[in-house]
Write an enzyme that holds these catalytic residues in place. Structure first.
Site, PDB file in Angstrom:
ATOM      1  N   ASP A  74       0.859  -1.190   0.000  1.00  0.00           N
ATOM      2  CA  ASP A  74       0.000   0.000   0.000  1.00  0.00           C
ATOM      3  C   ASP A  74       0.894   1.239   0.000  1.00  0.00           C
ATOM      4  O   ASP A  74       1.732   1.403   0.890  1.00  0.00           O
ATOM      5  CB  ASP A  74      -0.899  -0.029   1.250  1.00  0.00           C
ATOM      6  CG  ASP A  74      -2.013   1.005   1.182  1.00  0.00           C
ATOM      7  OD1 ASP A  74      -2.096   1.739   0.175  1.00  0.00           O
ATOM      8  OD2 ASP A  74      -2.792   1.077   2.150  1.00  0.00           O
TER       9      ASP A  74
ATOM     10  N   ASP B 179      -3.407   2.367  -5.743  1.00  0.00           N
ATOM     11  CA  ASP B 179      -2.131   2.384  -5.026  1.00  0.00           C
ATOM     12  C   ASP B 179      -1.987   1.225  -4.049  1.00  0.00           C
ATOM     13  O   ASP B 179      -1.224   1.307  -3.092  1.00  0.00           O
ATOM     14  CB  ASP B 179      -1.974   3.711  -4.275  1.00  0.00           C
ATOM     15  CG  ASP B 179      -2.821   3.770  -3.026  1.00  0.00           C
ATOM     16  OD1 ASP B 179      -3.968   3.279  -3.075  1.00  0.00           O
ATOM     17  OD2 ASP B 179      -2.340   4.288  -2.014  1.00  0.00           O
ATOM     18  N   GLU B 180      -2.685   0.156  -4.306  1.00  0.00           N
ATOM     19  CA  GLU B 180      -2.763  -0.909  -3.307  1.00  0.00           C
ATOM     20  C   GLU B 180      -2.962  -2.251  -4.013  1.00  0.00           C
ATOM     21  O   GLU B 180      -3.767  -2.344  -4.937  1.00  0.00           O
ATOM     22  CB  GLU B 180      -3.994  -0.589  -2.460  1.00  0.00           C
ATOM     23  CG  GLU B 180      -4.114  -1.245  -1.149  1.00  0.00           C
ATOM     24  CD  GLU B 180      -5.465  -0.867  -0.529  1.00  0.00           C
ATOM     25  OE1 GLU B 180      -6.064  -1.749   0.076  1.00  0.00           O
ATOM     26  OE2 GLU B 180      -5.925   0.273  -0.684  1.00  0.00           O
TER      27      GLU B 180
HETATM   28 MG   LIG Z   1      -2.418   3.954   0.118  1.00  0.00          MG
END
Ligand SMILES: [Mg+2]
Length: 405
Positions: free
Chosen positions: A11, A105-106
């Site tokens: 993350d 983003d993960e």
């Molecule tokens: Mg994040």
């Protein structure tokens, strides 16, 4: 050796803020909030400096301004974020094709297959963090565990810019002090009902009989919460997730129109999309075409296929059909895009059709040349002739299928 904790949850930390900081170093070390700046705007990402003042994502921008008046407020630059996201996922897929994106983003990674190359899961996690830092300039946190749920909880605890491995067998202990609100699928109303039972931490849940939870929260949610609190989570990392899709689209500085111009652009997009599918070792079961006219009305047409496809030739064929169905005619087009959805692992065994084409081999050859000599080394004659061949102007993004609609 087998990794006892083969699931990594990666993350990125304060992703949108950190992407802005890459190009605007004056933002480093000061409170920064990326948010809708209009009257009804909400915060999409706050730097850790701003979070200390109580600013958090999802909060109305007005409230964030009152809590942290010194923060720099920036409107989201989605193009910059999606190209940074592409770079992040390229790094992740350089470790393993078993990447399940959760958001821009993960992602979850199944790193079990890397056991022959790295001495431990922690070393893999630290190597991934270092590679992200080196190739994207961005900080990331990594959680490692035997299950997805615990890996996600671990990365949350590792933040910012950290790594946490929860040893297999120690999951319940790890969860015990954490707040119930951190559990997957537990929103505010569920939290409130749990508090009525005297439950504040995840450990408290384990003291409540499952039947009571089911009665209070409903059978499905009650069972879910009980299972999670006992660290029971059997879900695998799924690269063929229905939620995942890829798209390539372009907004033109000058509207384009006419069959030939549109088809040339469609071919160029199909080519890029095929290239990206090949890189991530995936194939698509749905293809969609998005057209936005000069007056901003947008039309999307999509088709679900009997068998997954991944070559530019196949994608182009379907996209052409969809363009036809969209009935564009001579209208000036402002944006044109192709999306690939319901992605599957291209390596998965599949029935070979009698009509199998040599296109897969051709695309594979093109890709090999490109990976050695760069994108522009090999292309189609029609594209090379096109004056619009400008990689820089094209935006690519990973997005949820509903975004295409
Ligand atoms: Mg994040």
């Amino acid at each position: 050796v087998v990794f006892a904790e083969p699931i990594a949850h990666v993350d990125m930390d304060a992703f949108f803020v950190e992407v802005e900081r890459l190009r605007r170093p004056e933002l480093i070390g000061v409170p920064v909030v990326v948010a809708g700046l209009g009257k009804r705007g909400v915060v999409s990402c706050a730097s850790y400096e701003a979070r200390r003042s109580g600013v958090d994502s999802g909060m109305p921008t007005g409230r964030a301004r009152r809590l942290c008046p010194d923060a720099r407020f920036l409107a989201p630059d989605h193009e910059a974020f999606s190209s940074a996201s592409d770079r992040v996922f390229a790094v992740l897929r350089s470790f393993t094709p078993k990447v399940e994106p959760v958001s821009v983003d993960e992602a979850f990674l199944d790193i079990g297959g890397l056991r022959l190359r790295y001495p431990s899961a922690s070393v893999v996690g630290e190597t991934i963090r270092a590679a992200l830092r080196e190739h994207t300039g961005l900080p990331a946190s990594v959680g490692l565990a035997a299950s997805k749920f615990i890996a996600k909880m671990a990365s949350r605890e590792a933040k910012p810019d950290g790594l946490l491995l929860v040893p297999a067998g120690a999951e319940v202990e790890f969860l015990r002090p954490l707040p119930v609100r951190a559990l997957w699928g537990v929103g505010e109303s569920t939290c409130a009902r749990l508090e009525e039972l005297g439950v504040k931490s995840i450990g408290d849940i384990t003291a409540v009989p499952q039947a009571t939870l089911k009665r209070r929260l409903g059978v499905a949610l009650g069972a879910h919460v009980w299972e999670l609190a006992h660290a029971r989570d059997e879900r695998r990392v799924e690269t063929d997730s229905e939620r995942r899709s890829l798209s390539v689209e372009n907004t033109y500085e000058q509207d384009i129109s006419g069959k030939e111009a549109l088809e040339t652009e469609l071919l160029r997009h199909a080519d890029r999309l095929a290239s990206r599918l090949r890189r991530s070792a995936e194939s698509a079961r749905t293809v969609s075409v998005k057209v936005r006219y000069a007056d901003f009305t947008t039309v999307t047409r999509s088709e679900t296929l009997a068998a997954p496809i991944e070559t530019s030739h196949e994608i182009f064929e379907v996209a052409l059909r969809l363009l036809e169905r969209a009935g564009v005619g001579d209208r000036p087009v402002r944006l044109l895009g192709i999306g690939a959805g319901a992605l599957e692992d291209a390596a998965a065994p599949r029935q070979l059709g009698l009509d199998q084409t040599p296109w897969e081999d051709l695309d594979a050859a093109v890709e090999r040349v490109r990976s050695r000599y760069g994108r522009k080394a090999v292309g189609r004659a029609r594209l090379l002739a096109s004056a619009k061949l400008q990689d820089e102007s094209s935006q690519e993004m990973t997005e949820a299928p509903e975004d295409l609609g």
